[in-house]
Design an enzyme around this catalytic site. Structure first.
Site, PDB file in Angstrom:
ATOM      1  N   TYR A  55      38.456  35.781  22.168  1.00 41.88           N
ATOM      2  CA  TYR A  55      37.666  34.674  21.629  1.00 41.88           C
ATOM      3  C   TYR A  55      36.888  33.911  22.697  1.00 41.88           C
ATOM      4  O   TYR A  55      35.908  33.253  22.387  1.00 41.88           O
ATOM      5  CB  TYR A  55      38.585  33.668  20.908  1.00 41.88           C
ATOM      6  CG  TYR A  55      39.342  34.265  19.744  1.00 41.88           C
ATOM      7  CD1 TYR A  55      38.677  34.786  18.643  1.00 41.88           C
ATOM      8  CD2 TYR A  55      40.737  34.292  19.749  1.00 41.88           C
ATOM      9  CE1 TYR A  55      39.383  35.330  17.578  1.00 41.88           C
ATOM     10  CE2 TYR A  55      41.458  34.828  18.692  1.00 41.88           C
ATOM     11  CZ  TYR A  55      40.771  35.352  17.611  1.00 41.88           C
ATOM     12  OH  TYR A  55      41.461  35.888  16.556  1.00 41.88           O
ATOM     13  N   HIS A  63      43.647  46.197  39.071  1.00 47.82           N
ATOM     14  CA  HIS A  63      44.947  45.512  38.990  1.00 47.82           C
ATOM     15  C   HIS A  63      45.845  46.196  37.970  1.00 47.82           C
ATOM     16  O   HIS A  63      45.811  45.869  36.777  1.00 47.82           O
ATOM     17  CB  HIS A  63      44.714  44.050  38.603  1.00 47.82           C
ATOM     18  CG  HIS A  63      45.870  43.144  38.927  1.00 47.82           C
ATOM     19  ND1 HIS A  63      46.261  42.842  40.206  1.00 47.82           N
ATOM     20  CD2 HIS A  63      46.715  42.455  38.111  1.00 47.82           C
ATOM     21  CE1 HIS A  63      47.275  42.006  40.184  1.00 47.82           C
ATOM     22  NE2 HIS A  63      47.590  41.761  38.923  1.00 47.82           N
ATOM     23  N   ARG A  70      50.886  39.962  46.196  1.00 43.42           N
ATOM     24  CA  ARG A  70      50.972  39.252  44.935  1.00 43.42           C
ATOM     25  C   ARG A  70      50.998  37.732  45.081  1.00 43.42           C
ATOM     26  O   ARG A  70      50.202  37.036  44.479  1.00 43.42           O
ATOM     27  CB  ARG A  70      52.227  39.704  44.185  1.00 43.42           C
ATOM     28  CG  ARG A  70      52.294  39.202  42.748  1.00 43.42           C
ATOM     29  CD  ARG A  70      53.612  39.556  42.077  1.00 43.42           C
ATOM     30  NE  ARG A  70      53.936  40.974  42.190  1.00 43.42           N
ATOM     31  CZ  ARG A  70      55.077  41.493  41.807  1.00 43.42           C
ATOM     32  NH1 ARG A  70      56.019  40.707  41.301  1.00 43.42           N
ATOM     33  NH2 ARG A  70      55.308  42.784  41.926  1.00 43.42           N
TER      34      ARG A  70
END
Length: 828
Positions: free
Chosen positions: A122, A78, A32
Site C-alpha cells: 500500500y 539481502h 548485520r
C-alpha cells in the site's frame, strides 16, 4: 554408513562450539548489527538505498511501491526476511526517528504513537536528495564493490557518503556481546567540527566539544547539563538526560492546564499518555482533572488541573514518574576497518575524513583516466583533421576496415583506439565548425587534466576540496537546532522548562495575584484610554503592580513585615482580563495579612541592601544576603513593626544611594542611605520621615538616580517628571518639601511615584482595572513646583491606583526594544 574416502577426525566439542560461536558472533557484528564508521549504515540500510538508486527512485521522480523496493533488495542483495527490509525502509523515512530522513514516504508509515506502518503493497517511497548525496559519485569507482550473495551482480561495501551520516542521524544496534547507541546530531555542528579537524589535525577533543553542543534529537526536548555529553564526546560512552517540554495555560474559571509540546527521543507518545492516566487512576499523581491527547503532526498533550492545584508540582511528578524525563545511554561503537571499536568524537570524525579522502582520491583518478582517454581520442581526431585528404584517400583505397586501420597506423603515429575512433567518425564531423568544437574540447580537457593531477599531487588541495564539498552540503541542508541544552548537570530545574520572558504581576486588594506577559499590553501614547487590565469582583481592585522576568526571584514583603521568596514563574499565570488566584494558595499568610511590597532580584548578593519604609515613617536597611533562607516555606521575618504600623514599600540599594520618601499628601524627604546603618532582619528601624499634615502617611519609597527623574502621579491621573536634584537633600526624619500640588480639600492624594529613565516605559493601573502602557519621554519634564500633565484619561468614579516601570527580557531586546535590568530598580 560412510565410505572409505571420507575422513573422520576427533575433536573436543568445546573447541568446536567456541570456534562456531565466534564465527557467528563476527558475522552478526560485521554483517548485520553494527554500522560502518565511514557511511554510518548497516548492510541492510545500504542495500535498500542502493537498490532504490538502481530502480531510479530519485527525489525528483515519481513515487513507486515499497513492495517493488523490498522485492528488489531481497532478489539481489539481502537474503533474509522481507520484514527486516521493510522495517529498515520505514525507519529511514520516519521524521521522529531520523534527524535527517533519507527516504521520502507516501502513505501510512506509522506514527510516534507506535502505530505500525501499512503493508508494503500500500505504501510508496522514493529517495530524498540528502540520500542521493550519500550515493553521489558511486559510479565513478569511488568505493569497492563485491559480488552479491548469488553472484549475479555486485553491491557496494560502503557508500561514498558526502555527508557524515553516522553522527547526523545516529544509529542503534545490538550485536553479540556489544551494543551501539549513537544519538543524532546537528549537521551544521558536525560539518564545522569536521572542517576544524581538516584545518588542524592536532585539534583537541576539548576544542571539538566547544563546537559540537551535543545530541540534536528530531523530537526536540531539553537536555540538562553537558556532563554526560562531554563524557561520550571524550570517551565514547556517557548518559544524557532528556526531558520533554511543557508549559501552562490558563482556562476559563481560573483553572490551569499543562500542555506538553515535545517528548524525549524514542518515547512512545501513546504509551506516555496511558502511563499518566494509570498514575492518576492509582492516585500516584493528584491534582489532575482531565487528560487529553490533542496531537496531530505536532505533539500536544493536555493535562487539566483541579482548581487551586500548582502546575509546578504536577509537572515535577510527571518528570519523576513517567517517560517525560528519560535517560539516553550513548555508546559510540562502530566498525573501523571491519573491526568493532569504541571511539571518541574525534576518532569517529577522523574515520569519516579518511573515507572521504579515499573516495575523492579514487574519484579524481577515475575522472583523470576518463579525461586522458578522451584527450587521447581528440588528439587522434586532430591528426586526422590535419591530414584529412590523405586519410580519406587511404580509407577509400582500402578493401576493408582492418586494412584501412593497418595502413593508417603504419603511416601516422596513431594508437589502435585512436584509429578505431577515427574510422567511426561521421561525415558531418569533418566540417570546419566541428573541428573548432574538437579543438575547444581538447583545450578544456587539458585544463581539467592539469587540475586533477594537481589534486592528486597535493594533499593540501585534496583536503581543501573535501572541505569545500562539506561546506556546500552544510549550506544545502542547514537546519536550526531542535534540542535545547540547558542548565548544569544533575537535577533539572524549572527554569529548563519555563521560558524566560517579561511579565506583569498584579495583586488585588482582596489578595488575588496573577502574572501576565508584557507583550499582552500594547504600547500607547500618554493620555490614552488604555486596555482592560483586570476584572473587578465584589468591590475588589488592583492594589499592587510589578514587572519582572520569569526566572528572577521575587521577594514578597507583607504588611506584617514577613518576607517570602519565590521564583517569578511560581506566580499563577493569567490573561490580562482574568481575576487571578488567591495569594494564600502559595504563600502562608496570617489572617488579615496582605502583600505590602515586592522586589525582584537575580540572586542574593551581599553587595546589595533592602531599604524598607513603613506607613508611620520608619525606615530600615538590611543586607540582601540575609534573606537567602526566605525561600523556605513560611518565609522569614523581614522587619519588626511597632503596634499599629504596617510596611508600605522597599527598594534595593548599593550602599551609596540616596533615598526619597513620598507621602500620601504629596510631601517628599530625600536623604543619604548612609544615614541608615545595616540592621538585622528582626529589628524595628529608625525614623525616616515626620509628617507635616494630620493623617498623612508614607505612600512610597524610591532610590534617587542622577540620570533618572522622579515621576509622581496623582489619583486623578495628573503627573509630572522632575529631576531628583529639585528635591533638597536633608537628613532623615524631616517633613520634606512639596512633591506635587494637591487640592486643598483633600479630595485627591498621591497614587504613586518612581524613578524613571528617558527610555523607560511605565504601566498605569486604575482602581477599576483600566491599564495603559506608555513611554516616559511622552511625559513632559517639569520643575518641582509645576502642576504636571494628564497621564491617563479616567472614567467617572475611577482613580489612578499605581504606576510601575516596565521590565523587558532579552528576547524582546532582540526584537528592537531597550531592556532595563530587572534587578536594578525594583518596583513597589
Amino acid at each position: 554408513m560412510y565410505t572409505a574416502s571420507e575422513k573422520l577426525t576427533s575433536a573436543n566439542i568445546t573447541d568446536i562450539m567456541q570456534t562456531a560461536y565466534i564465527e557467528y558472533s563476527m558475522s552478526v557484528i560485521i554483517s548485520r548489527a553494527l554500522p560502518d564508521a565511514r557511511d554510518g549504515l548497516k548492510p541492510v540500510q545500504r542495500r535498500v538505498l542502493y537498490a532504490m538508486l538502481r530502480e531510479g527512485l530519485l527525489h525528483n521522480r515519481s513515487f513507486d511501491k515499497c513492495a517493488g523496493v523490498v522485492g528488489e533488495v531481497l532478489k539481489n542483495y539481502h537474503p533474509h526476511g522481507d520484514s527486516s527490509v521493510y522495517d529498515t525502509l520505514v525507519r529511514m523515512a520516519q521524521p521522529w526517528v531520523m534527524r535527517y530522513p533519507l527516504i521520502d514516504p507516501q502513505g501510512n508509515f506509522g506514527s510516534v504513537d507506535g502505530d505500525p506502518p501499512a503493508a508494503y503493497r500500500y505504501t510508496e517511497a522514493r529517495l530524498r536528495d540528502i540520500a542521493e548525496d550519500l550515493l553521489k559519485d558511486i559510479e565513478e569507482d569511488t568505493v569497492d564493490f563485491v559480488p552479491n550473495y548469488k553472484e549475479s551482480t555486485t553491491e557496494p561495501t560502503v557508500l561514498p557518503s558526502a555527508l557524515p551520516n553516522l553522527l547526523m542521524n545516529g544509529s542503534t544496534g545490538i550485536a553479540v556481546g556489544m551494543t551501539t547507541n549513537i544519538p543524532p546530531h546537528n549537521l551544521d555542528e558536525i560539518i564545522t567540527a569536521t572542517c576544524a579537524i581538516i584545518d588542524n589535525p592536532r585539534i583537541s577533543v576539548d576544542d571539538l566539544c566547544n563546537i559540537i553542543q551535543g545530541p540534536d534529537f528530531p523530537t526536540g526536548g531539553i537536555i540538562s547539563g553537558r556532563e554526560g555529553i562531554l563524557s561520550y564526546l571524550k570517551t565514547g560512552k556517557g548518559i544524557v538526560r532528556t526531558r520533554g517540554k511543557a508549559h501552562t495555560e490558563e482556562m476559563k474559571g481560573g483553572m490551569e492546564q499543562i500542555v506538553i509540546t515535545e517528548i524525549p527521543y524514542n518515547v512512545n507518545r501513546n504509551t506516555l499518555v496511558t502511563r499518566i492516566a494509570e498514575l492518576v487512576g492509582e492516585k500516584e499523581i493528584d491534582g489532575i482533572r482531565d487528560l487529553r491527547d490533542e496531537s496531530d503532526e505536532n505533539t500536544r498533550i493536555v493535562v487539566e488541573l483541579k482548581r487551586g492545584e500548582q502546575a509546578k508540582v504536577v509537572i515535577n511528578q510527571l518528570f519523576q514518574k513517567t517517560a517525560l524525563e528519560s535517560s539516553f545511554g550513548v555508546t559510540l561503537l562502530a566498525l573501523d576497518k571491519k573491526r568493532p571499536k569504541q571511539m571518541n568524537i574525534k576518532e569517529l570524525i577522523e574515520c569519516y575524513i579518511e573515507h572521504r579522502r579515499d573516495v575523492v582520491t579514487r574519484r579524481t583518478k577515475f575522472r583523470l583516466r576518463e579525461a586522458e582517454d578522451r584527450a587521447h581520442i581528440l588528439e587522434g581526431y586532430i591528426i586526422a583533421l590535419d591530414n584529412l585528404d590523405d586519410f580519406v584517400k587511404i580509407i577509400r583505397a582500402s578493401a576493408n576496415r582492418e586494412e584501412a586501420k593497418t595502413r593508417l597506423m603504419a603511416k601516422y603515429p596513431l594508437s589502435e583506439r585512436q584509429t578505431d575512433a577515427i574510422l567511426e567518425l561521421r561525415l558531418y564531423q569533418l566540417t570546419g565548425l566541428e573541428r573548432g568544437k574538437i579543438e575547444a574540447e581538447y583545450i578544456e580537457l587539458m585544463k581539467l587534466i592539469d587540475e586533477l593531477r594537481s589534486i592528486l599531487a597535493s594533499e593540501t588541495k585534496l583536503l581543501e576540496l573535501i572541505k569545500q564539498e562539506l561546506m556546500a552540503m552544510k549550506e544545502k541542508y542547514t537546519s536550526p537546532r531542535r534540542t535545547e541544552i540547558v542548565g548544569a548537570a544533575g537535577e533539572f530545574r524549572m527554569e529548563d522548562v519555563v521560558p524566560n520572558e517579561g511579565c506583569v504581576m498584579t495583586v488585588s486588594h482582596l489578595g488575588f495575584i496573577k502574572r501576565t506577559r508584557v507583550a499582552d499590553y500594547r504600547s500607547q501614547k500618554r493620555g490614552g484610554k488604555g486596555v482592560i487590565g483586570a476584572e473587578t469582583y465584589d468591590e475588589d481592585f488592583v492594589e499592587h503592580l510589578f514587572t519582572a522576568s520569569t526566572h528572577d526571584f521575587i521577594l514578597f514583603l507583607t504588611s506584617t513585615g514577613q518576607c517570602h521568596v519565590k521564583k517569578v514563574y511560581d506566580v499563577p499565570e493569567g490573561t490580562r482580563a482574568s481575576k487571578g488566584k488567591s495569594v494564600s494558595s502559595f504563600l502562608r499568610l496570617a489572617e488579615g495579612e496582605k502583600i505590602a511590597a515586592m522586589i525582584c532580584v537575580k540572586d542574593f548578593v551581599n553587595t546589595l541592601h533592602i531599604a524598607m519604609a513603613t506607613k508611620n515613617g520608619v525606615t530600615k536597611k538590611t543586607n540582601l544576603a540575609d534573606y537567602t533562607n526566605a525561600t523556605r516555606e513560611g518565609g522569614l521575618r523581614g522587619i519588626k513593626l511597632e503596634e499599629g504600623d504596617t510596611l508600605v514599600g522597599c527598594v534595593l540599594t548599593n550602599g551609596e544611594n540616596e533615598i526619597i520618601l513620598i507621602s500620601n499628601k504629596g510631601q517628599a524627604v530625600r536623604f543619604k542611605e548612609e544615614d541608615l546603618r545595616d540592621q538585622g532582619r528582626d529589628t524595628v528601624g529608625v525614623t525616616g520621615m515626620r509628617f507635616k499634615y494630620e493623617g498623612d502617611y508614607v505612600k512610597t519609597i524610591a532610590v534617587c538616580d542622577s540620570v533618572a527623574k522622579l515621576l509622581v502621579a496623582r489619583e486623578d491621573g495628573v503627573g509630572k517628571r522632575t529631576p531628583f536634584e529639585d528635591y533638597r537633600l536633608t537628613s532623615r526624619g524631616g517633613t520634606g518639601v512639596i512633591a506635587i500640588d494637591l487640592p486643598e480639600d483633600g479630595s485627591v492624594n498621591v497614587a504613586g511615584a518612581l524613578s524613571v529613565g528617558e527610555n523607560d516605559e511605565v504601566m498605569l493601573l486604575t482602581a477599576k482595572g483600566q491599564s495603559i502602557r506608555c513611554p516616559v519621554n511622552g511625559i513632559r519634564e517639569t520643575g518641582r513646583g509645576a502642576k504636571g500633565v494628564r497621564l491617563v484619561t479616567l472614567e467617572p468614579g475611577d482613580k489612578l491606583l499605581s504606576i510601575a516601570r516596565i521590565v523587558e527580557t532579552d528576547e524582546e531586546q532582540a526584537a528592537g526594544a531597550e531592556v532595563p535590568d530587572a534587578g536594578a530598580a525594583p518596583t513597589v
